[in-house]
Design a protein around this motif. Structure first.
Motif, PDB file in Angstrom:
ATOM      1  N   PHE A   1      -2.287   3.903  -1.135  1.00 40.58           N
ATOM      2  CA  PHE A   1      -0.953   4.451  -0.511  1.00 40.58           C
ATOM      3  C   PHE A   1      -0.285   3.237  -0.043  1.00 40.58           C
ATOM      4  O   PHE A   1       0.875   3.586   0.104  1.00 40.58           O
ATOM      5  CB  PHE A   1      -1.652   5.268   0.871  1.00 40.58           C
ATOM      6  CG  PHE A   1      -2.593   6.376   0.181  1.00 40.58           C
ATOM      7  CD1 PHE A   1      -1.849   7.556  -0.620  1.00 40.58           C
ATOM      8  CD2 PHE A   1      -3.771   6.354   0.404  1.00 40.58           C
ATOM      9  CE1 PHE A   1      -2.695   8.631  -0.966  1.00 40.58           C
ATOM     10  CE2 PHE A   1      -4.726   7.255  -0.095  1.00 40.58           C
ATOM     11  CZ  PHE A   1      -4.120   8.511  -0.885  1.00 40.58           C
ATOM     12  N   GLU A   2      -0.811   2.105   0.147  1.00 41.18           N
ATOM     13  CA  GLU A   2       0.207   0.773   0.656  1.00 41.18           C
ATOM     14  C   GLU A   2       0.836   0.359  -0.707  1.00 41.18           C
ATOM     15  O   GLU A   2       1.835  -0.163  -0.656  1.00 41.18           O
ATOM     16  CB  GLU A   2      -0.884  -0.128   1.174  1.00 41.18           C
ATOM     17  CG  GLU A   2      -1.060   0.473   2.586  1.00 41.18           C
ATOM     18  CD  GLU A   2      -1.954  -0.421   3.460  1.00 41.18           C
ATOM     19  OE1 GLU A   2      -1.755  -1.597   3.213  1.00 41.18           O
ATOM     20  OE2 GLU A   2      -2.680  -0.154   4.453  1.00 41.18           O
TER      21      GLU A   2
ATOM     22  N   MET B   1       9.569   8.335  -3.753  1.00 43.41           N
ATOM     23  CA  MET B   1       8.887   8.625  -2.265  1.00 43.41           C
ATOM     24  C   MET B   1       8.400   7.396  -1.707  1.00 43.41           C
ATOM     25  O   MET B   1       8.269   7.331  -0.424  1.00 43.41           O
ATOM     26  CB  MET B   1       7.677   9.667  -2.585  1.00 43.41           C
ATOM     27  CG  MET B   1       7.904  10.743  -2.808  1.00 43.41           C
ATOM     28  SD  MET B   1       6.667  11.934  -3.841  1.00 43.41           S
ATOM     29  CE  MET B   1       5.055  11.966  -2.410  1.00 43.41           C
ATOM     30  N   HIS B   2       7.805   6.506  -2.688  1.00 36.77           N
ATOM     31  CA  HIS B   2       7.325   5.212  -2.095  1.00 36.77           C
ATOM     32  C   HIS B   2       8.260   4.287  -1.457  1.00 36.77           C
ATOM     33  O   HIS B   2       8.152   3.879  -0.372  1.00 36.77           O
ATOM     34  CB  HIS B   2       6.645   4.469  -3.080  1.00 36.77           C
ATOM     35  CG  HIS B   2       6.125   2.986  -2.711  1.00 36.77           C
ATOM     36  ND1 HIS B   2       5.086   2.942  -1.990  1.00 36.77           N
ATOM     37  CD2 HIS B   2       6.772   1.691  -2.999  1.00 36.77           C
ATOM     38  CE1 HIS B   2       5.150   1.480  -1.560  1.00 36.77           C
ATOM     39  NE2 HIS B   2       5.889   1.005  -2.285  1.00 36.77           N
ATOM     40  N   ASN B   3       9.674   4.330  -2.311  1.00 37.94           N
ATOM     41  CA  ASN B   3      10.881   3.704  -1.316  1.00 37.94           C
ATOM     42  C   ASN B   3      11.104   4.182  -0.421  1.00 37.94           C
ATOM     43  O   ASN B   3      11.263   3.513   0.660  1.00 37.94           O
ATOM     44  CB  ASN B   3      11.777   3.599  -2.604  1.00 37.94           C
ATOM     45  CG  ASN B   3      11.464   2.522  -3.743  1.00 37.94           C
ATOM     46  OD1 ASN B   3      10.412   1.883  -3.775  1.00 37.94           O
ATOM     47  ND2 ASN B   3      12.100   2.856  -5.041  1.00 37.94           N
ATOM     48  N   ALA B   4      11.091   5.570  -0.097  1.00 34.96           N
ATOM     49  CA  ALA B   4      11.552   6.207   1.140  1.00 34.96           C
ATOM     50  C   ALA B   4      10.782   5.839   2.227  1.00 34.96           C
ATOM     51  O   ALA B   4      10.995   5.224   3.523  1.00 34.96           O
ATOM     52  CB  ALA B   4      11.872   7.552   0.895  1.00 34.96           C
ATOM     53  N   GLU B   5       9.484   5.901   1.991  1.00 33.54           N
ATOM     54  CA  GLU B   5       8.348   5.503   2.739  1.00 33.54           C
ATOM     55  C   GLU B   5       8.498   4.091   3.391  1.00 33.54           C
ATOM     56  O   GLU B   5       8.440   3.772   4.891  1.00 33.54           O
ATOM     57  CB  GLU B   5       6.888   5.956   2.475  1.00 33.54           C
ATOM     58  CG  GLU B   5       6.701   7.438   2.694  1.00 33.54           C
ATOM     59  CD  GLU B   5       5.094   7.447   1.830  1.00 33.54           C
ATOM     60  OE1 GLU B   5       4.391   6.735   1.689  1.00 33.54           O
ATOM     61  OE2 GLU B   5       4.927   8.827   1.394  1.00 33.54           O
ATOM     62  N   TYR B   6       8.611   3.438   2.464  1.00 34.36           N
ATOM     63  CA  TYR B   6       8.776   1.966   2.833  1.00 34.36           C
ATOM     64  C   TYR B   6       9.766   1.632   3.603  1.00 34.36           C
ATOM     65  O   TYR B   6       9.846   0.606   4.743  1.00 34.36           O
ATOM     66  CB  TYR B   6       8.788   0.997   1.313  1.00 34.36           C
ATOM     67  CG  TYR B   6       8.684  -0.405   1.323  1.00 34.36           C
ATOM     68  CD1 TYR B   6       7.548  -0.890   1.490  1.00 34.36           C
ATOM     69  CD2 TYR B   6       9.623  -1.323   1.481  1.00 34.36           C
ATOM     70  CE1 TYR B   6       7.569  -2.370   1.446  1.00 34.36           C
ATOM     71  CE2 TYR B   6       9.886  -2.432   1.705  1.00 34.36           C
ATOM     72  CZ  TYR B   6       8.612  -3.218   1.726  1.00 34.36           C
ATOM     73  OH  TYR B   6       8.449  -4.481   1.780  1.00 34.36           O
ATOM     74  N   ASP B   7      10.984   2.040   3.395  1.00 37.67           N
ATOM     75  CA  ASP B   7      12.156   1.942   4.259  1.00 37.67           C
ATOM     76  C   ASP B   7      12.023   2.495   5.602  1.00 37.67           C
ATOM     77  O   ASP B   7      12.478   1.661   6.454  1.00 37.67           O
ATOM     78  CB  ASP B   7      13.533   2.734   3.512  1.00 37.67           C
ATOM     79  CG  ASP B   7      13.920   2.054   2.186  1.00 37.67           C
ATOM     80  OD1 ASP B   7      13.252   1.087   2.065  1.00 37.67           O
ATOM     81  OD2 ASP B   7      14.503   2.834   1.552  1.00 37.67           O
ATOM     82  N   ILE B   8      11.143   3.447   5.805  1.00 40.40           N
ATOM     83  CA  ILE B   8      11.135   3.740   7.208  1.00 40.40           C
ATOM     84  C   ILE B   8      10.088   2.935   7.925  1.00 40.40           C
ATOM     85  O   ILE B   8      10.333   2.878   9.089  1.00 40.40           O
ATOM     86  CB  ILE B   8      10.207   5.421   7.209  1.00 40.40           C
ATOM     87  CG1 ILE B   8      11.472   6.579   6.691  1.00 40.40           C
ATOM     88  CG2 ILE B   8       9.784   5.902   8.421  1.00 40.40           C
ATOM     89  CD1 ILE B   8      10.641   7.707   6.141  1.00 40.40           C
ATOM     90  N   LEU B   9       8.933   2.738   7.159  1.00 37.84           N
ATOM     91  CA  LEU B   9       7.943   1.618   7.877  1.00 37.84           C
ATOM     92  C   LEU B   9       8.546   0.285   8.093  1.00 37.84           C
ATOM     93  O   LEU B   9       7.939  -0.452   8.988  1.00 37.84           O
ATOM     94  CB  LEU B   9       7.023   1.719   7.051  1.00 37.84           C
ATOM     95  CG  LEU B   9       5.905   2.902   6.933  1.00 37.84           C
ATOM     96  CD1 LEU B   9       4.722   2.618   5.778  1.00 37.84           C
ATOM     97  CD2 LEU B   9       5.050   3.083   8.125  1.00 37.84           C
TER      98      LEU B   9
END
Length: 1261
Positions: free
Chosen positions: A53-54, A145-153
């Protein structure tokens, strides 16, 4: 089990390969995340944990499937879909784009079934373009999805930079790399996915299988299509290529060229096809030998590398070098991600763990590290378990291996991390190394060749140890010249690997043939038939370890005593017993025994007389071992049928560049009805010999017998191993629970067997002291058994443990408990008996500065608890804290299974039945507090005593020297270096003051750490004019059993036997006080005393008790001879005490007068008389005030030491003084009885009696 053995294909029809398998992406089921591959145990490093997931989608792992297998199934080797799927692609599917490197990767693997049989797999993983639109768009979606999560984190970019700079995690993944990973675009990039082709074979022909797979892959990637459809080549390898028989070579056709493989004959070392060279290059000689030692002693071994093939090569090499022994425990050279929980297993294992290349060793926190050997293959690093004994002759062994490696151009310290020496090595050509036949030195330029050894600190010492005998290095030149004559059908590099393999393996095998040259003598053959022997196998001893070890050189003992306790050694000996007939011998055993026989014939030394002199391997050139490979490769015994067109439908076998085609299952699923292709080309002699061999085997044993024998050997192999091989499958929680339950059962069984074994050994020895049985244990072996008990406790304590911070798990728990108890405990008054306190024992251990590690402290605590007979009690107290146990352990842990825990404590409680000195005898240099209590007679004026007393305590390891006791103080504590078991106390005073008379009942001395209490009875006066006028006495003590101490504390009534337990050594006024023993009883007492001394000398040296007790104790030799001289002694005059010493002094005066008057009857007689007079004079002149009885004791001890007692008895029996001082009924006047006494005393002549210093202090004679 060495990797070279044949696997499950023993009853197979002799095919080279059983299956051809294709694994990869199943486009119908789509992308399934492989959660297990991404799941790592807690604390295994951030990069590894939750990897799926990371990581960016391209770096994640997805489930792979077995897409096809040909044939569907074969009865002799059922297809294991889960295992093959896991091991072909252990990390699942990998995706890449055109920007990434996509080199094909080869690796081999092994499937070990529960019965121990093996199958080998060879797998080539390559990348194919993804043609499925659904898969490409799924990957694109995952990226969004990964890029969106990465931006939030990672919204605050400054923090991100800080974290990158502060932690070293960003080193491996630069910003540009991240951008590239984040930039998969379905319109711009090409997506590739991993695919794998694999051969499953009954034997490990690694090089041949690698070539087959590489040529198949080459066929689909080269611009020109292959000459025949791929089905033809795969059909050929599955059905038409036979296994070469032992001692033969085989040639068959790949897609583009011939492939050759050869198999050793039955007189050579078993098949092994992995390059030993690579292991030495990766690890270096020193590390390989250390890893080898760990494997032999069955430690847990974890290999760690980014490359699957390296894991396999190291594991297979180490197990192959063990010949003739075989690894008996869990063996998983490539551990699939779904089986990571197996690292928690409390059993020996050899496993390989794949590294992701991001984590270093510090982030790996592994269970039970105290017993773990961790090998970081890629970084030339090995972490050894504690207390690892050195392999016998380690330096000379390393030297011998180094010489062979250098002859092949390999630096002994490993080439990966020694670029300088590697380049030097290239400049040093092998043919420059010329041998000097006389001494085996490397002549020409010895210094030049040893430059390499200087590079490495660990090997630098070897220069001093270059042996003057051994393997000639001229062999390399001989090989090159011989190759000109024979045309070898493989390339030069491959041939060199064969040669190096055989030479290194011969050197390792030679170590065992030298060490175990006489092993057959010590095998205990069963007296009953095999079936009943097997039924009672666990109770049986199969090898006389004590006798074997007593023959070995001292430096070998630490290693050998532990090695003899391993499962691999027990199985080896079981195999020897099961296959006693030459005909049905295990092939490995037959090869080993033939080598042992040769060594025994060649050995000039006596076979049983062992020497630690290093004997180099001389078998390399014998019987053409090197030549046999060369001949097989030059003259191929058999060429298999060539691939040919199959009966395929039109349009089948279509070729598409870059894609491995979908094969036609109808032609590959069934082999030829009769194997006509193989038979047509097989030379008649092969078939004839095989038929003869089968016929003779059939005559030897009918099938039923053969099956029974195989069953016994198989079961003997599994005996004692607590868990069999793990089944490779996608494990459900219930399966994992079942596995853990097997571990718990296995640990309990091992605990039961170990405690039983230790008790039988110990009781056996105690029975010997009582005159029963025969001795079968030595000090070394006892120490080994206790070390293995500590190892078992370590494994029990670490099973299912959640805390992973410390090397020793039970020291962690002891530490936690110590902290919690620290506030509660208070110091107890000195007068009270020694308190039983777990915390106090732990404090004692913590205060021992010589023990540096947690593991060392924990093991010392176990030894101390065993010596105090408190191990079970202490552990019960530790485990009674249920809250602590719940906090530290997972639910399935052994220590949370109540019934098993109770049984475990019960087994440990049985140790209380015997006495161990495993703490006292091991920690010989530590400081120990001793507590002394002197008990004077209360009736006879002890309180009026005015002199200054002193005391000196002696033990088996040393003495205290004179300690002054403050006046009127009868109890004191002092500290000194460990004295071992206490033997004597010297007590006396300086005769000062008005009332210098002291009647001492007894002295007690207690070791304040172990609690051992010794009582030294006295019951005599110390003072001039009192008793025999002695101012000092030597008291001999005995260890009190714990219950005696308790009884004496509770009951104040005097015991039945009066406190002066020694018989008074003077004749008092009333004849009624004399102990009335008759001559028969006196003779019996003499016989028992002498018998005790004889038995003492017949025990192994490390097992002998106190000789002082046998000489001067209550039933000792001095006491028995006293009875002889007191029998028939005439009653003295009123108020006058007469002692035996008075009689001896009169006899001395008589003989001296006789000599002055020159009236001595004969020369022999004269020498005896002179000796007697010299000893009596010397004792009378001693500065010590030991009194008349003390002098008699000293004379007897010196007479025993110098073998003069029987001469003196004969002398005194004929002395006229005897007639004056003894009645006619006296024993000393009866010639028959005196002659009998002399004969008994003569038996002591063959023993070298060494007296304790306290007995002969002040005498120089």
């Amino acid at each position: 089990m060495s990797g070279g053995g044949s696997g499950g294909g023993s009853s197979a029809p002799g095919r080279f390969a059983d299956y051809f398998v294709i694994c990869g992406l199943d486009t119908e089921t789509g992308l399934e995340p492989d959660e297990l591959s991404g799941e790592w145990p807690r604390g295994w490093g951030a990069a590894a944990r939750g990897e799926n997931f990371e990581q960016t989608p391209l770096r994640r792992t997805f489930k792979s499937k077995v897409l096809a297998r040909y044939p569907e199934n074969v009865e002799w080797n059922p297809f294991d879909q889960d295992a093959v799927g896991m091991l072909c692609m252990p990390k699942g599917l990998a995706f890449k784009t055109q920007a990434d490197s996509r080199e094909p990767q080869f690796h081999s693997f092994i499937i070990t079934r529960e019965d121990g049989s093996r199958t080998f797999g060879f797998s080539l993983t390559f990348f194919e373009e993804v043609t499925s639109k659904q898969i490409c768009s799924a990957m694109q979606t995952l990226y969004h999805m990964h890029n969106a999560e990465y931006d939030i984190l990672h919204t605050p970019p400054t923090n991100d930079k800080d974290s990158c700079s502060s932690t070293g995690d960003c080193n491996g993944t630069s910003v540009s790399k991240l951008q590239r990973f984040n930039s998969y675009d379905i319109s711009r990039d090409t997506l590739y996915v991993s695919k794998c082709i694999c051969l499953i074979t009954p034997m490990s022909f690694m090089k041949a299988c690698k070539k087959v797979l590489e040529q198949l892959h080459q066929a689909v990637t080269s611009p020109q299509p292959p000459p025949l459809p791929l089905e033809s080549y795969i059909y050929n390898i599955l059905y038409e290529v036979p296994l070469p028989p032992a001692g033969r070579s085989l040639k068959f056709s790949g897609v583009y060229g011939p492939i050759v493989c050869q198999r050793p004959s039955t007189s050579e070392l078993p098949l092994f096809d992995f390059p030993v060279k690579e292991v030495f290059e990766l690890l270096g000689v020193e590390n390989v030998v250390q890893l080898f030692t760990c494997a032999l002693l069955e430690f847990q071994i974890l290999l760690y590398s980014q490359h699957y093939q390296r894991l396999m090569t190291v594991a297979e090499t180490i197990t192959a070098l063990m010949f003739p022994f075989q690894w008996q425990h869990v063996y998983v050279p490539i551990l699939p991600a779904s089986l990571l929980h197996f690292l928690d297993a409390p059993v020996p294992y050899l496993m390989g763990l794949h590294s992701n290349g991001l984590d270093d060793r510090s982030k790996l926190e592994l269970p039970q590290e105290a017993n773990l050997c961790f090998v970081d293959v890629d970084n030339h690093f090995i972490e050894l378990p504690e207390d690892l004994p050195q392999f016998p002759n380690k330096l000379e062994f390393i030297q011998e291996i180094s010489e062979i490696l250098m002859a092949f151009g390999i630096p002994p310290e490993g080439s990966l991390h020694c670029s300088e020496s590697a380049s030097k090595m290239k400049s040093l050509r092998a043919c420059d190394l010329v041998s000097d036949k006389r001494n085996g030195n490397i002549a020409g330029s010895p210094l030049n060749s040893y430059e390499l050894l200087k590079e490495n600190e660990t090997i630098a010492r070897l220069q001093a140890l270059v042996k003057r005998t051994g393997v000639s290095l001229e062999k390399v030149r001989e090989e090159t010249s011989s190759k000109k004559d024979l045309k070898i059908q493989c390339d030069e590099e491959e041939f060199k690997i064969y040669q190096l393999n055989i030479q290194i393996r011969e050197v390792f095998a030679n170590r065992f043939t030298q060490m175990f040259a006489d092993y057959e003598v010590f095998v205990i053959q069963p007296s009953q038939d095999k079936e009943s022997w097997f039924t009672n196998r666990e109770q049986m001893q199969n090898f006389d370890k004590a006798s074997f070890l007593s023959d070995q050189p001292e430096p070998y003992l630490p290693f050998l005593s532990r090695f003899l306790e391993t499962q691999m050694f027990a199985s080896f000996i079981d195999n020897k017993i099961m296959c006693h007939d030459e005909d049905d011998k295990d092939p490995v055993l037959r090869v080993f025994d033939s080598r042992v026989d040769k060594i025994r014939l060649l050995n000039v030394r006596t076979p049983t007389l062992r020497t630690s002199m290093y004997q180099k391997c001389t078998t390399i050139d014998e019987a053409g071992k090197k030549k046999s490979i060369e001949l097989r490769l030059a003259k191929i015994d058999h060429t298999a049928v060539h691939p040919h067109l199959l009966d395929m439908k039109i349009g089948q076998g279509k070729y598409e560049l870059g894609f491995f085609p979908k094969l036609q299952s109808d032609v590959l699923s069934i082999g030829p009805a009769s194997n006509k292709w193989t038979k047509r080309n097989a030379p008649a002699q092969w078939r004839r010999k095989d038929r003869q061999k089968q016929h003779t085997e059939h005559l030897r044993l009918d099938n039923d017998q053969r099956e029974v024998k195989i069953k016994y050997i198989q079961e003997a192999r599994n005996l004692g191993s607590t868990i069999r091989q793990p089944k490779l499958s996608n494990l459900s929680p219930s399966v994992i629970a079942q596995t853990n339950w097997k571990f718990v059962e296995g640990l309990l069984k091992e605990c039961r067997n170990k405690t039983k074994r230790m008790l039988v050994e110990k009781m056996g020895r105690e029975a010997v002291e009582l005159g029963h049985g025969e001795v079968n244990i030595t000090g070394v072996e006892e120490n080994t058994l206790i070390a293995s008990l500590c190892d078992l406790l370590e494994r029990i304590w670490s099973h299912g443990l959640q805390v992973k911070q410390v090397r020793s798990k039970y020291s962690c728990i002891l530490g936690i408990l110590l902290d919690s108890e620290r506030r509660k405990s208070d110091s107890s008054p000195a007068m009270s008996p020694l308190r039983i306190s777990l915390v106090q024992d732990m404090r004692h251990i913590q205060n021992i500065s010589e023990i540096k590690t947690d593991v060392g402290k924990a093991r010392a605590w176990v030894r101390l608890s065993m010596e105090k007979k408190l191990l079970s009690r202490h552990l019960k107290q530790l485990l009674s804290d249920h809250e602590l146990t719940k906090k530290l352990y997972k639910r399935y842990a052994f220590l949370r299974c109540d019934d098993e825990k109770e049984q475990f404590l019960y087994h440990l409680l049985s140790f209380n039945a015997v006495d161990y000195f495993c703490f006292t005898n091991v920690f010989t240099t530590i400081l120990i507090p001793y507590h002394i209590l002197i008990v004077p007679s209360k009736k006879l004026g002890g309180s009026m005593f005015t002199a200054n007393p002193w005391i000196c305590i002696s033990g088996e390891l040393g003495e205290t020297g004179v300690l002054q006791i403050p006046r009127n103080i009868l109890e004191m504590t002092f500290e000194c270096q460990n004295l071992g078991k206490l033997t004597t106390v010297q007590i006396g005073h300086d005769n000062s003051g008005l009332y210098a008379k002291w009647l001492v009942e007894y002295v007690m001395v207690r070791n304040e750490i172990t609690g051992h209490t010794y009582k030294f009875p006295c019951g005599r006066w110390l003072g001039k004019g009192m008793d025999d006028g002695s101012l000092e006495r030597i008291l001999v003590g005995e260890l009190l059993t714990s219950h005696t101490e308790v009884d004496e504390r509770q009951c104040r009534t005097p015991p039945l036997q009066q406190s002066p337990s020694m018989i008074r050594r003077f004749v008092t006024i009333s004849p009624n006080n004399k102990p009335k023993l008759n001559t028969g009883q006196i003779q019996e007492a003499i016989g028992e005393a002498v018998n005790g001394i004889v038995k003492h000398f017949h025990k192994p040296e490390k097992e002998r008790g106190s000789l002082t007790l046998l000489l001067c104790g209550e039933s000792g030799l001095v006491s028995a001879l006293e009875q002889v001289f007191q029998h028939g002694f005439k009653s003295p005059r009123l108020f006058k005490n007469v002692f035996i010493w008075d009689f001896l002094e009169k006899a001395q005066t008589y003989y001296e007068t006789l000599e002055q008057n020159e009236m001595v009857p004969e020369e022999n007689w004269q020498t005896r008389a002179r000796n007697f007079c010299r000893f009596v004079t010397a004792i009378n002149n001693t500065p010590r005030n030991i009194g008349k009885d003390g002098k008699f004791q000293m004379l007897v001890c010196l007479g025993a030491r110098d073998h003069l007692l029987h001469h003196w008895i004969a002398l005194l029996a004929d002395c006229p003084i005897t007639a004056q001082m003894y009645e006619d009924i006296a024993l000393i006047k009866d010639h028959t009885l005196v002659n009998s006494l002399i004969r008994v005393l003569q038996t002591l002549q063959e023993f070298n009696i060494t007296l304790e210093a306290s007995l002969v202090k002040g005498i120089d004679i």
